[in-house]
Design a protein around this motif. Sequence first.
Motif, short mmCIF file in Angstrom:
data_model
loop_
_atom_site.label_atom_id
_atom_site.label_comp_id
_atom_site.label_asym_id
_atom_site.label_seq_id
_atom_site.Cartn_x
_atom_site.Cartn_y
_atom_site.Cartn_z
N ILE C 18 1.29 -1.14 0.18
CA ILE C 18 -0.30 0.01 0.45
C ILE C 18 1.14 1.40 0.10
O ILE C 18 0.49 2.30 -0.68
N ALA C 75 -7.00 2.10 4.35
CA ALA C 75 -6.64 2.08 3.82
C ALA C 75 -7.21 -0.36 3.93
O ALA C 75 -6.85 -1.09 3.78
N ALA C 182 -7.45 -2.94 -0.64
CA ALA C 182 -6.91 -2.20 -0.95
C ALA C 182 -5.09 -3.23 -1.76
O ALA C 182 -4.16 -2.71 -2.31
N VAL C 203 -6.19 3.32 -3.15
CA VAL C 203 -5.48 3.40 -2.52
C VAL C 203 -4.95 4.76 -3.18
O VAL C 203 -4.57 5.89 -2.28
#
Lengths: 244, 244, 244, 244, 244, 244
Positions: C18, C75, C182, C203
């Motif tokens: 992420i 996230a 995510a 994201v």
Amino acid sequence: MRIQIVNPNTTVSMTEKIAVAAKAVAAPGTEIVAATSKSGPASIEGHFDGAMAVPGLLAEIARGEREGVDAHVIACFDDTGLDAARSLARAPVIGIGEAAFHLGTIVSERFTVVTTLSCSVPILQSNLFRYGFDRRCARVRAAEVPVLSLEEEGSPARQRIADEIAAALAEDHCDAIVLGCAGMADLCAFYAEKFGIPVIEGVSAAVKLAEGTVALGLGTSKSGGWAPPIAKRYDGLAARFLEE
Amino acid sequence: MRIQIVNPNTTVSMTEKIAVAAKAVAAPGTEIVAATSKSGPASIEGHFDGAMAVPGLLAEIARGEREGVDAHVIACFDDTGLDAARSLARAPVIGIGEAAFHLGTIVSERFTVVTTLSCSVPILQSNLFRYGFDRRCARVRAAEVPVLSLEEEGSPARQRIADEIAAALAEDHCDAIVLGCAGMADLCAFYAEKFGIPVIEGVSAAVKLAEGTVALGLGTSKSGGWAPPIAKRYDGLAARFLEE
Amino acid sequence: MRIQIVNPNTTVSMTEKIAVAAKAVAAPGTEIVAATSKSGPASIEGHFDGAMAVPGLLAEIARGEREGVDAHVIACFDDTGLDAARSLARAPVIGIGEAAFHLGTIVSERFTVVTTLSCSVPILQSNLFRYGFDRRCARVRAAEVPVLSLEEEGSPARQRIADEIAAALAEDHCDAIVLGCAGMADLCAFYAEKFGIPVIEGVSAAVKLAEGTVALGLGTSKSGGWAPPIAKRYDGLAARFLEE
Amino acid sequence: MRIQIVNPNTTVSMTEKIAVAAKAVAAPGTEIVAATSKSGPASIEGHFDGAMAVPGLLAEIARGEREGVDAHVIACFDDTGLDAARSLARAPVIGIGEAAFHLGTIVSERFTVVTTLSCSVPILQSNLFRYGFDRRCARVRAAEVPVLSLEEEGSPARQRIADEIAAALAEDHCDAIVLGCAGMADLCAFYAEKFGIPVIEGVSAAVKLAEGTVALGLGTSKSGGWAPPIAKRYDGLAARFLEE
Amino acid sequence: MRIQIVNPNTTVSMTEKIAVAAKAVAAPGTEIVAATSKSGPASIEGHFDGAMAVPGLLAEIARGEREGVDAHVIACFDDTGLDAARSLARAPVIGIGEAAFHLGTIVSERFTVVTTLSCSVPILQSNLFRYGFDRRCARVRAAEVPVLSLEEEGSPARQRIADEIAAALAEDHCDAIVLGCAGMADLCAFYAEKFGIPVIEGVSAAVKLAEGTVALGLGTSKSGGWAPPIAKRYDGLAARFLEE
Amino acid sequence: MRIQIVNPNTTVSMTEKIAVAAKAVAAPGTEIVAATSKSGPASIEGHFDGAMAVPGLLAEIARGEREGVDAHVIACFDDTGLDAARSLARAPVIGIGEAAFHLGTIVSERFTVVTTLSCSVPILQSNLFRYGFDRRCARVRAAEVPVLSLEEEGSPARQRIADEIAAALAEDHCDAIVLGCAGMADLCAFYAEKFGIPVIEGVSAAVKLAEGTVALGLGTSKSGGWAPPIAKRYDGLAARFLEE
């Protein structure tokens, strides 16, 4: 009474077909005045064509107002420019799309719309939603026939539309068909007989709604969202429209 | 990146104010190109002005596409011509109304919109409904100040808007204010400080959304409702727009 | 500016992926601070995981507030704990699900969401409905790949998602794809190129929305539904969270 | 049958009041088991409290399942953690908010909800909307009494709620009142007699719905959105919850 | 307590089956009084049958009120005459359709309704929409079995319904089944066991909701939309109903 | 063409007033046949009256069908029995409530309905919602005048309705008025002139919609939700209706 029908595209043969359909259903005392827009696309297929057609349409609406017509019909199934036309007019203004939807809810529990190209589908879906008729519409289908192919002799368009109607009756749980293009105005009776269900077409629907509205002495309310335009300076080609 | 902001009315002083607001929030690498429509009304107040402004707006969108701008912002809070502009563009197109609504839902549970004249209220209500933001909007209020009064020195407009914001906070159960006119772009910080709540303004909101969309490599999808216009004959003044 | 991205599950490799996705799109002046929740499930699949992840998430939000970050990103595509986090924060808080939906409506007329497991489908449908984006979403599909399989080398997950995207384009009348997890943050460009339509990933979308919101000086409104928590006694493990 | 009522806050006096209300309406064969959460806030006022209360609530739900209770009632009017609890349980799970709304639609055409603090209003409005009951709710009002003031002798809370009910009957076009807090469970009969209209309270409503659901042999469906959690690693304090 | 169940069609064997189902779930202290309408169709299939059944139904409701029953159940899944019955009654009135939907939302995330004939589908869809349960209903299906075939020994109806349930589970993303006809009251347990999911049937659901509502001392609010009829002259056969 | 207007209450003086209003707007070739129900209440005020009026109404619809009328109008603003009448008829059937709403959306952006008693308000609100017109209706107001007071010389009803219209224009942001009772059919022109806005009345609106629908050759679709009743045994007074 005089009802002006404005074809907001510039194809005269289509105006003529629309006028025939309108006159065929007009009441004895109704005079149909068919106008072709002098500015815009040869057919309205998608948002861009629709937006570009509006000033030419509004010029005809303004002319009709000056000449004292009793009602206006906008002969594009997308109801192009309907709010702007209502702002301009004291006479009632009716779009052929909304007219067909109104009558569709009266004679059927759920109708399917069969239009020309898939670029028109989201426009009609958005109109149905805004008008509150989305729950009464089973589906909006495109027969994938260009608008102007409806003007051509021997075109396969008529058959493709019939195929799409047959698919709608088989799959959509609908009990009526709304024809979603002004260019289909001459096909209504043919499909109604062929399929044995109500088939609604917008030009004729709008003429009857216009006659009814005028007979009741009703005009576009000028005190709310359709108040007259505020006088102001216009520039460029837009100013040219206002002069004409 | 280059972001074109089109003022769809023809008032250059308003374009300049919009450009200042846009540049004030633009990221270091962002070039703001402000364009004034060459055709249309001096201000957009109601459906008629909005419809007549669209061809001039689309001409600027087309010019921006040819010149390779990375994104377009339509600087009228009615999001005039948004769907048509998206049909025309491969770059993303963002209306300042929708931009303000998007950010409004991020920073507030319910916002009130304060716009200029009551003729704009149903237009904004209809947009909120179509976009799906109606449940997040407590109310759309009009301060009853003409758009161009915002351009005048010493106008009471600034105070009238403040009064309307105060009324919104007292009556609407809202926790943020959205300023509903491109001409209010310079007033945002003033009201935010005065009232101590988030005040969202569309020009700056649209610039940041445009920057973000471009940075992610996203453009307007061309395979659905915003597919490119189908090439066809155009007539009259509309054809003139296409030439320019 | 500093943007904190909180991975509300406890899998560090996912936080790292992420962070890479976030940094790849962050503007020059933006510092990305990625945090992994210290309490909760290794992945969020369904309502129970989501609910259990929230205290750990809120602890990170609180830490970020104390450290003065400028914005928070949650996230998890379910937007787990979003309202509670907004109650806690003065900085703006953005969920990656809502962020993707916001941008999805800007670049596409109708998007399909492709998520991991079918247990997430009703959660995302409920979010779309609450946010008002349900009419713009053609369908929410599950590729039936567990979240953590996205972390494994040589997993068939990438192909299964591609198959689901292909099915969406064939069946859903959608013109963009939103990746609904995510853990798919690194796959966005791959699918966008493969299918030639906009592919939106949450994201990166949230980072850009956060940057934009901060740049405008906007924070979470504290006068409405997201007012700060009322000080009170907490007991048990919940009290432990507040201490940390 | 055994019905477990979980008070998801940690205030034992409130659990006791809830238990009294539940036992007062329980059928002869029904055993009421009242549980107080061991982890969370002393009262649930707003999103943060609600989110922090959920793990403690879920621990009680899990304990109840192990002990074989026949149904669970969540005794917070926000229906805190309802979906997560349903994922965890095979027995039916009923929130006191939804229970009151269900019965409200049976005995009244439009009801007004009177809750404690205004921070709960948007939570209840969102629930009503998600459940589909928003059209049957005239308004959600806050009497501006803290939850725990309902536990205090001589508090003005009882009078403030009465004033708010009187205002609702005068202004809201409602024909029943729903009391929007578990802490009001003992006030129902008092207001019903005072105002001569149906007054619905959630704890008693949920007990009767739970009895009915159990009597029909119905449990939470495990094949859809409330499928059991997928077994996985949990970390930190969340893991501690699972151990307990 | 005494609960009157009115079968609004005139088929006594169906009333008997309904009574058996009701008594099977009634609590020890509940007396079930089953009444058959003396005027109307032998079964209710479509709008016309439903409308013609209402006066006979209302006569039984009025009789029940005079005899002091504690609650009324309308044993037609269309909830025929529900609003009119509520206007007439001080005791609560519950339709078996709404009762099944209420419980359906408690035990399932999305249910499918399986009814008898397709002429009932739009009636049930309209009810679901008006009640606010449309989002929780995956689909309304017709097994195409006439109502009275459910009364015949050796009818293929039971198998056809099973086939339709199997189709629902395969295609509808539903996690429970609602049986959409009072005549299916004896089939509930059979299908629940066969398919391993919650199967909800309206007669038993309505009995439990009625017991619960009565136990709480709640009756139909008489101050709103269900205020008592205004005394006035009645003519013709309608006057005969009032005499009886 | 022949249009049958059925007054579903039994007050002949009201039928006469309705007939006058209908004939006043009928086109030259239209014959208006006004029928008074032989069974039911003297006026329809609330759900009970409406339900009891339906069999008498349907008897007149059936008679009209046998006599070959071209369309039916139901002259109660609640659109009492509309779906059942459509099941019975091949000719189109139009309710005066829906007719007024259809035209209301054509000539106004938002209309307010002024009806007689508050017991009718939820019925009309429910109809507006089901038809999809709720967003176009600013408010439904009751002037608190009994239906039959409209039949009395020197009644204050006319003034009370005027007062309510004045209140609507002052408070509701509406730009047209819909008169919500068949008994107001003679007052339309008076209020339209007095207030200078469109005033729409249902009897005249329904006549014009009926004329239009018939002129287009459209009838009620018999293949969907309004399929003909299935032949079956009827008992009691209901059987008497079918004989007559």
